[in-house]
Design an enzyme around this catalytic site. Structure first.
Site, mmCIF file in Angstrom:
data_model
loop_
_atom_site.group_PDB
_atom_site.id
_atom_site.type_symbol
_atom_site.label_atom_id
_atom_site.label_comp_id
_atom_site.label_asym_id
_atom_site.label_seq_id
_atom_site.Cartn_x
_atom_site.Cartn_y
_atom_site.Cartn_z
ATOM 1 N N TYR A 143 0.829 -1.205 0.000
ATOM 2 C CA TYR A 143 0.000 0.000 0.000
ATOM 3 C C TYR A 143 0.868 1.261 0.000
ATOM 4 O O TYR A 143 0.442 2.296 -0.496
ATOM 5 C CB TYR A 143 -0.890 0.037 1.246
ATOM 6 C CG TYR A 143 -2.203 -0.691 1.113
ATOM 7 C CD1 TYR A 143 -2.245 -2.051 0.861
ATOM 8 C CD2 TYR A 143 -3.410 -0.014 1.252
ATOM 9 C CE1 TYR A 143 -3.452 -2.722 0.752
ATOM 10 C CE2 TYR A 143 -4.618 -0.674 1.145
ATOM 11 C CZ TYR A 143 -4.635 -2.027 0.900
ATOM 12 O OH TYR A 143 -5.839 -2.674 0.798
ATOM 13 N N LYS A 188 3.117 -15.501 3.267
ATOM 14 C CA LYS A 188 3.342 -16.316 2.064
ATOM 15 C C LYS A 188 4.847 -16.581 2.003
ATOM 16 O O LYS A 188 5.538 -16.213 1.043
ATOM 17 C CB LYS A 188 2.816 -15.551 0.835
ATOM 18 C CG LYS A 188 2.837 -16.340 -0.470
ATOM 19 C CD LYS A 188 1.796 -17.443 -0.530
ATOM 20 C CE LYS A 188 1.973 -18.272 -1.801
ATOM 21 N NZ LYS A 188 1.130 -19.471 -1.836
ATOM 22 N N ASP A 221 -2.834 -18.601 1.447
ATOM 23 C CA ASP A 221 -3.802 -19.307 0.588
ATOM 24 C C ASP A 221 -4.580 -20.351 1.391
ATOM 25 O O ASP A 221 -5.811 -20.447 1.297
ATOM 26 C CB ASP A 221 -3.137 -19.904 -0.660
ATOM 27 C CG ASP A 221 -1.861 -20.665 -0.372
ATOM 28 O OD1 ASP A 221 -1.373 -20.608 0.784
ATOM 29 O OD2 ASP A 221 -1.343 -21.335 -1.287
ATOM 30 N N ASP A 245 -6.340 -6.986 4.239
ATOM 31 C CA ASP A 245 -7.460 -6.357 3.533
ATOM 32 C C ASP A 245 -8.355 -7.439 2.932
ATOM 33 O O ASP A 245 -9.583 -7.412 3.082
ATOM 34 C CB ASP A 245 -6.914 -5.441 2.429
ATOM 35 C CG ASP A 245 -8.033 -4.781 1.646
ATOM 36 O OD1 ASP A 245 -8.972 -4.279 2.277
ATOM 37 O OD2 ASP A 245 -7.974 -4.794 0.397
ATOM 38 N N ASP A 249 -12.382 -8.985 4.394
ATOM 39 C CA ASP A 249 -13.640 -9.014 3.627
ATOM 40 C C ASP A 249 -14.204 -10.437 3.653
ATOM 41 O O ASP A 249 -15.414 -10.646 3.795
ATOM 42 C CB ASP A 249 -13.428 -8.586 2.166
ATOM 43 C CG ASP A 249 -13.631 -7.086 1.966
ATOM 44 O OD1 ASP A 249 -13.441 -6.343 2.943
ATOM 45 O OD2 ASP A 249 -13.971 -6.666 0.847
HETATM 46 C C1 IPM Z 1 -10.389 -1.218 3.871
HETATM 47 C C2 IPM Z 1 -10.599 -0.617 2.493
HETATM 48 C C3 IPM Z 1 -9.433 0.302 2.185
HETATM 49 C C4 IPM Z 1 -8.160 -0.545 2.199
HETATM 50 C C5 IPM Z 1 -9.564 1.106 0.889
HETATM 51 C C6 IPM Z 1 -10.831 1.933 0.874
HETATM 52 C C7 IPM Z 1 -8.365 1.958 0.632
HETATM 53 O O1 IPM Z 1 -10.739 -1.636 1.548
HETATM 54 O O2 IPM Z 1 -10.278 -0.425 4.838
HETATM 55 O O3 IPM Z 1 -10.348 -2.431 3.999
HETATM 56 O O4 IPM Z 1 -7.848 -1.197 1.200
HETATM 57 O O5 IPM Z 1 -7.461 -0.531 3.215
HETATM 58 MG MG MG Z 2 -10.822 -3.572 2.401
#
Ligand code: IPM
Ligand code: MG
Length: 380
Positions: A143, A188, A221, A245, A249
């Site tokens: 990032y 990884k 993975d 990240d 999710d």
């Molecule tokens: C998160 C989001 C952010 C990230 C984006 C909006 C930059 O996906 O906070 O998980 O990738 O960190």
């Molecule tokens: Mg995210």
């Protein structure tokens, strides 16, 4: 006289303004009930800031966050600002803020509420008893590495120093000590040099400082697979920025919806940046139907981690829990992302009502405030 607690609120884009308004209403209700004064200052970030100032993190916002005891953010981004050729993107504002506040440890707890289990795509018996926290490294890795864009190639450098790994590892181990005493470090290491350094460093911190905590290493993975097949086995999961990240999710799906999960980004001091993990959801923005629960639970994390107001944090969590339970059998009291019909306003009112209906705190508001203040650096 109780001192003011300064909270900077960054509504951002899409549903951000709607869910932060709900969260601020809950915060103010907590203040009334427990006798704290929260001074709310709003500032621009993301697309809203680009539209108004041309910058994703204007200096005025950076300063407002600098003087705050905690920062609450809604969401950033949306199709309006996602032209790949745009000189500045909303997400850059969020990344710059994370860096500025040096909030390198991002806590993303996943503890599905019993009432929401059936809304997950995963079988309820797999989800029963899941209670994990992902500690995502937030200010390093690809990032923030060097980026290059040429006509026929692009570069994103992933770089980590020992010091960056050590500090987030310590955070994870300390957190594990307050929970079930287990850390899973995800990398990884069979392919990436940064992952080999990650693994070595986490192991070293473990041996030297936290031998009482159980540490296991897992490749990212297979972690993606096990998170779905046996999520109950995890307590604290620590990983680098991009893996974190993606995995969070995925982990959000254990809870049935992204609309339920809060997060806290923390550094060395008490100040933190709190945000729901869902995005700006431009498709439903402005309709008053977004689920405010993740933002409201982010307020609970703010109360706990930045202000040491544990009783207040628990009051918010209990109120949310009561609302989720009520929605189990009544679609009118359930958020749309969980198959219900409740609006943002209806859910917020329900949380506020549950907060007021709960039995009073045992200590007086004054005692609570006095107990909390020594732990917090408050500015006049
Ligand atoms: C998160 C989001 C952010 C990230 C984006 C909006 C930059 O996906 O906070 O998980 O990738 O960190
Ligand atoms: Mg995210």
């Amino acid at each position: 006289m109780p001192r003011e607690i300064r909270i900077t609120v960054l509504p951002g884009d899409g549903i951000g303004p709607e869910v932060t308004a709900a969260a601020v209403a809950v915060l103010q209700a907590v203040g009334q009930r427990f006798g704290q004064t929260f001074r709310i200052e709003e500032a621009l970030i993301g697309g809203a800031a680009i539209d108004a100032t041309g910058q994703a993190l204007p200096p005025a916002t950076a300063e407002a966050c600098d003087r705050a005891d905690a920062v609450l953010l809604g969401a950033v981004g949306g199709p309006k600002w996602s032209d790949p050729k745009a000189p500045v993107r909303p997400e850059q504002g969020l990344l710059a803020l994370r860096k500025q506040l040096n909030v390198y440890a991002n806590l993303r707890p996943v503890k599905p509420h019993p009432a929401t289990l059936k809304h997950s795509a995963i079988k309820a018996e797999v989800l029963q008893g899941v209670d994990l926290v992902v500690v995502r490294e937030l200010t390093g890795g690809s990032y923030f590495g060097r980026k290059e864009r040429h006509a026929d190639r692009a570069v994103d450098v992933c770089e980590y120093s020992v010091a960056e790994i050590e500090r987030v590892a310590r955070h994870a181990f300390r957190l594990a000590r307050t929970r079930r005493g287990k850390v899973t470090s995800v990398d990884k290491a069979n392919v990436l040099e940064t992952s080999r350094l990650w693994r070595e460093t986490v192991s070293h911190v473990h041996r030297a400082e936290f031998p009482d905590v159980v540490l296991e290493h897992q490749l990212v993975d297979s972690m993606a697979m096990h998170l779905i097949s046996r999520p109950r086995d995890y307590d604290v999961v620590v990983t680098e920025n991009l893996f974190g990240d993606i995995l969070t999710d995925e982990a959000a799906m254990l809870a049935g919806s992204m609309g339920l999960l809060p997060s806290a980004a923390l550094g060395d001091g008490p100040r933190g940046l709190y945000e729901p993990i869902h995005g700006s959801a431009p498709d439903i923005a402005g309709q008053g139907i977004a689920n405010p629960i993740a933002a409201i639970l982010s307020v609970a994390m703010l109360l706990r981690h930045s202000l040491s107001l544990h009783r207040e944090a628990e009051a918010v969590e209990s109120a949310v829990s009561a609302v989720l339970a009520a929605g189990e059998s009544d679609t009118a009291q359930r958020a749309r992302d969980l198959g219900g019909t409740a609006t943002t306003a209806a859910l917020t009112s329900a949380v506020l009502a549950a907060l007021t209906a709960a039995p009073s705190a045992t200590a007086s508001a004054k005692d609570t405030a006095e107990a909390a203040f020594p732990a917090v650096e408050l500015r006049d």
